[in-house]
Design a protein around this motif. Structure first.
Motif, mmCIF file in Angstrom:
data_model
loop_
_atom_site.group_PDB
_atom_site.id
_atom_site.type_symbol
_atom_site.label_atom_id
_atom_site.label_comp_id
_atom_site.label_asym_id
_atom_site.label_seq_id
_atom_site.Cartn_x
_atom_site.Cartn_y
_atom_site.Cartn_z
ATOM 1 N N ILE A 276 -3.352 5.488 -1.659
ATOM 2 C CA ILE A 276 -4.138 6.671 -1.112
ATOM 3 C C ILE A 276 -3.283 8.049 -1.124
ATOM 4 C CG2 ILE A 276 -4.985 7.608 1.209
ATOM 5 C CD1 ILE A 276 -5.249 4.622 1.915
ATOM 6 N N GLY A 277 -3.927 8.970 -2.039
ATOM 7 C CA GLY A 277 -3.093 10.292 -2.373
ATOM 8 C C GLY A 277 -2.924 11.245 -0.881
ATOM 9 N N ALA A 278 -2.340 12.268 -1.018
ATOM 10 C CA ALA A 278 -2.062 13.151 -0.229
ATOM 11 C C ALA A 278 -3.291 13.782 0.419
ATOM 12 C CB ALA A 278 -1.248 14.390 -0.734
ATOM 13 N N ASN A 279 -3.174 14.120 1.865
ATOM 14 C CA ASN A 279 -4.316 14.777 2.618
ATOM 15 C C ASN A 279 -5.708 14.117 2.464
ATOM 16 O OD1 ASN A 279 -2.682 17.070 3.127
ATOM 17 N ND2 ASN A 279 -2.495 17.494 0.960
ATOM 18 N N CYS A 280 -5.781 12.738 2.652
ATOM 19 C CA CYS A 280 -6.780 12.104 2.606
ATOM 20 C C CYS A 280 -7.230 11.819 4.047
ATOM 21 C CB CYS A 280 -6.906 10.692 2.031
ATOM 22 S SG CYS A 280 -6.709 10.947 0.128
ATOM 23 N N VAL B 120 0.871 -1.219 -0.006
ATOM 24 C CA VAL B 120 -0.047 -0.145 0.154
ATOM 25 C C VAL B 120 0.961 1.363 0.029
ATOM 26 C CG1 VAL B 120 -1.769 1.270 1.422
ATOM 27 C CG2 VAL B 120 -1.897 -1.342 1.127
ATOM 28 N N ALA B 121 0.587 2.317 -0.770
ATOM 29 C CA ALA B 121 1.305 3.722 -0.865
ATOM 30 C C ALA B 121 0.463 4.732 -0.248
ATOM 31 C CB ALA B 121 1.570 3.856 -2.334
ATOM 32 N N ILE B 122 0.921 5.174 0.876
ATOM 33 C CA ILE B 122 -0.008 6.201 1.578
ATOM 34 C C ILE B 122 0.822 7.412 1.521
ATOM 35 C CG2 ILE B 122 -1.061 7.080 3.848
ATOM 36 C CD1 ILE B 122 -1.129 3.884 4.522
ATOM 37 N N ILE C 193 -13.758 0.776 4.034
ATOM 38 C CA ILE C 193 -13.001 -0.375 3.565
ATOM 39 C C ILE C 193 -12.531 -0.109 2.175
ATOM 40 C CG2 ILE C 193 -13.494 -2.805 2.919
ATOM 41 C CD1 ILE C 193 -15.839 -3.155 4.797
ATOM 42 N N ILE C 194 -11.198 -0.211 1.850
ATOM 43 C CA ILE C 194 -10.953 0.129 0.492
ATOM 44 C C ILE C 194 -10.146 -0.971 0.075
ATOM 45 C CG2 ILE C 194 -9.070 1.502 -0.702
ATOM 46 C CD1 ILE C 194 -9.451 3.715 1.710
ATOM 47 N N HIS C 195 -11.069 -1.652 -1.193
ATOM 48 C CA HIS C 195 -10.617 -2.660 -1.524
ATOM 49 C C HIS C 195 -9.118 -2.953 -2.248
ATOM 50 C CE1 HIS C 195 -13.920 -5.103 -0.055
ATOM 51 N NE2 HIS C 195 -14.746 -4.126 -0.273
ATOM 52 N N GLN C 196 -8.918 -4.013 -2.775
ATOM 53 C CA GLN C 196 -7.532 -4.212 -3.482
ATOM 54 C C GLN C 196 -7.655 -3.503 -4.733
ATOM 55 O OE1 GLN C 196 -6.109 -8.174 -3.687
ATOM 56 N NE2 GLN C 196 -4.740 -7.677 -5.483
ATOM 57 N N GLY C 197 -6.612 -2.970 -4.963
ATOM 58 C CA GLY C 197 -6.072 -1.932 -6.268
ATOM 59 C C GLY C 197 -6.883 -0.629 -6.497
ATOM 60 N N CYS C 198 -7.354 -0.090 -5.480
ATOM 61 C CA CYS C 198 -8.255 0.944 -5.408
ATOM 62 C C CYS C 198 -7.294 2.376 -5.339
ATOM 63 C CB CYS C 198 -9.255 1.036 -4.182
ATOM 64 S SG CYS C 198 -10.458 2.361 -4.199
ATOM 65 N N VAL C 199 -7.584 3.281 -5.945
ATOM 66 C CA VAL C 199 -6.711 4.843 -5.867
ATOM 67 C C VAL C 199 -7.713 5.596 -5.381
ATOM 68 C CG1 VAL C 199 -5.698 6.319 -7.453
ATOM 69 C CG2 VAL C 199 -5.378 3.953 -8.038
ATOM 70 N N VAL C 200 -7.218 6.127 -4.294
ATOM 71 C CA VAL C 200 -8.065 7.277 -3.535
ATOM 72 C C VAL C 200 -7.279 8.569 -3.824
ATOM 73 C CG1 VAL C 200 -8.918 8.047 -1.382
ATOM 74 C CG2 VAL C 200 -8.712 5.520 -1.800
ATOM 75 N N GLU D 136 -17.452 1.805 1.887
ATOM 76 C CA GLU D 136 -16.569 0.832 1.158
ATOM 77 C C GLU D 136 -16.329 1.271 -0.352
ATOM 78 O OE1 GLU D 136 -17.040 -4.005 0.367
ATOM 79 O OE2 GLU D 136 -18.635 -2.885 1.625
ATOM 80 N N LEU D 137 -14.904 1.345 -0.834
ATOM 81 C CA LEU D 137 -14.729 1.468 -2.215
ATOM 82 C C LEU D 137 -14.579 0.072 -2.976
ATOM 83 C CD1 LEU D 137 -12.324 4.548 -1.379
ATOM 84 C CD2 LEU D 137 -14.853 4.687 -1.667
ATOM 85 N N ALA D 138 -14.882 -0.005 -4.150
ATOM 86 C CA ALA D 138 -15.084 -1.090 -4.980
ATOM 87 C C ALA D 138 -13.437 -1.336 -5.455
ATOM 88 C CB ALA D 138 -15.887 -1.011 -6.143
ATOM 89 N N PRO D 139 -13.075 -2.747 -5.622
ATOM 90 C CA PRO D 139 -11.737 -3.082 -5.972
ATOM 91 C C PRO D 139 -11.466 -2.460 -7.331
ATOM 92 C CG PRO D 139 -12.920 -4.955 -5.364
ATOM 93 C CD PRO D 139 -13.980 -3.852 -5.385
ATOM 94 N N TYR D 140 -10.295 -2.054 -7.343
ATOM 95 C CA TYR D 140 -9.874 -1.546 -8.811
ATOM 96 C C TYR D 140 -10.468 -0.279 -9.299
ATOM 97 C CZ TYR D 140 -6.879 -5.736 -8.733
ATOM 98 O OH TYR D 140 -6.195 -6.718 -8.057
ATOM 99 N N SER D 141 -10.946 0.563 -8.387
ATOM 100 C CA SER D 141 -11.874 1.719 -8.684
ATOM 101 C C SER D 141 -10.714 2.767 -8.411
ATOM 102 C CB SER D 141 -12.889 1.782 -8.037
ATOM 103 O OG SER D 141 -12.916 1.940 -6.638
ATOM 104 N N ILE D 142 -11.087 3.974 -9.263
ATOM 105 C CA ILE D 142 -10.498 5.292 -8.966
ATOM 106 C C ILE D 142 -11.467 6.104 -8.256
ATOM 107 C CG2 ILE D 142 -9.274 7.180 -9.969
ATOM 108 C CD1 ILE D 142 -8.451 5.392 -12.305
ATOM 109 N N ASN D 143 -11.300 6.909 -6.905
ATOM 110 C CA ASN D 143 -11.980 7.585 -6.321
ATOM 111 C C ASN D 143 -11.503 8.770 -6.090
ATOM 112 O OD1 ASN D 143 -14.088 5.413 -5.088
ATOM 113 N ND2 ASN D 143 -12.156 4.393 -5.301
ATOM 114 N N ILE D 144 -11.835 9.831 -6.768
ATOM 115 C CA ILE D 144 -11.132 11.135 -6.865
ATOM 116 C C ILE D 144 -12.135 12.108 -6.253
ATOM 117 C CG2 ILE D 144 -10.290 13.207 -8.192
ATOM 118 C CD1 ILE D 144 -9.481 11.134 -10.203
ATOM 119 N N GLY D 145 -11.765 12.829 -4.857
ATOM 120 C CA GLY D 145 -12.508 13.727 -4.365
ATOM 121 C C GLY D 145 -12.705 14.930 -5.228
#
Length: 162
Positions: free
Chosen positions: A116-120, A74-76, A127-134, A143-152
């Protein structure tokens, strides 16, 4: 009690507090914890587990609360907050501080291979599933779906319009 792999790299400027209630910090092989990371045991009896190969950058704060389980690789990014606990606030006759904490929503679970990008801000019950980008600046409380891209969208959250 801390269980830290000899193969983990932890900055001497990181602050890994001890739990007074018996919760554990478990840090696996090849984890990198940068300067000014704070892991604080408060608000519950949950453990904090950081899986193999995970990188946690400067300024990240993790409150143990009801438990934080971070998977492998995981990259935080910098300045994220993990708050696996929520204050109670319903009563008006008692200060919020004195009301203590709400029941657990399950802690925080981050599966493998997540970015997980900066300042989240990641809250109890996330629950952040596998392969997700926040995306940077996001708030995650479900809950965030696997391999989804979630951009605030920070502009919309403070009332601006595109």
């Amino acid at each position: 009690m801390h269980i830290i792999s000899n193969l983990a790299r932890i900055s001497h400027l990181a602050d890994l507090e001890d739990s007074i209630k018996g919760s554990q910090l478990i840090v696996e092989d090849e984890v990198s914890i940068d300067s000014f990371v704070k892991i604080k045991f408060t608000g519950g009896l949950g453990d904090v587990r950081i899986g193999r190969g995970t990188v946690i950058n400067s300024g990240v704060v993790i409150y143990s609360g009801n438990g934080v389980n971070i998977g492998e690789d995981v990259a935080i990014a910098a300045n994220c907050t993990f708050a696996a606990v929520n204050h109670e606030f319903q009563r008006k006759d008692v200060t919020i501080k004195m009301q203590r904490f709400q029941p657990s929503r399950g802690g925080i679970l981050i599966e493998n291979d997540v970015w997980i990008g900066a300042n989240c801000v990641i809250l109890d019950g996330a629950i952040i599933h596998q392969g997700c980008v926040v995306g940077a600046g996001s708030l995650v409380r479900s809950e965030l779906a696997p391999y989804s891209i979630n951009i605030g969208n920070p502009l919309r959250r403070i009332g601006w319009r595109r």
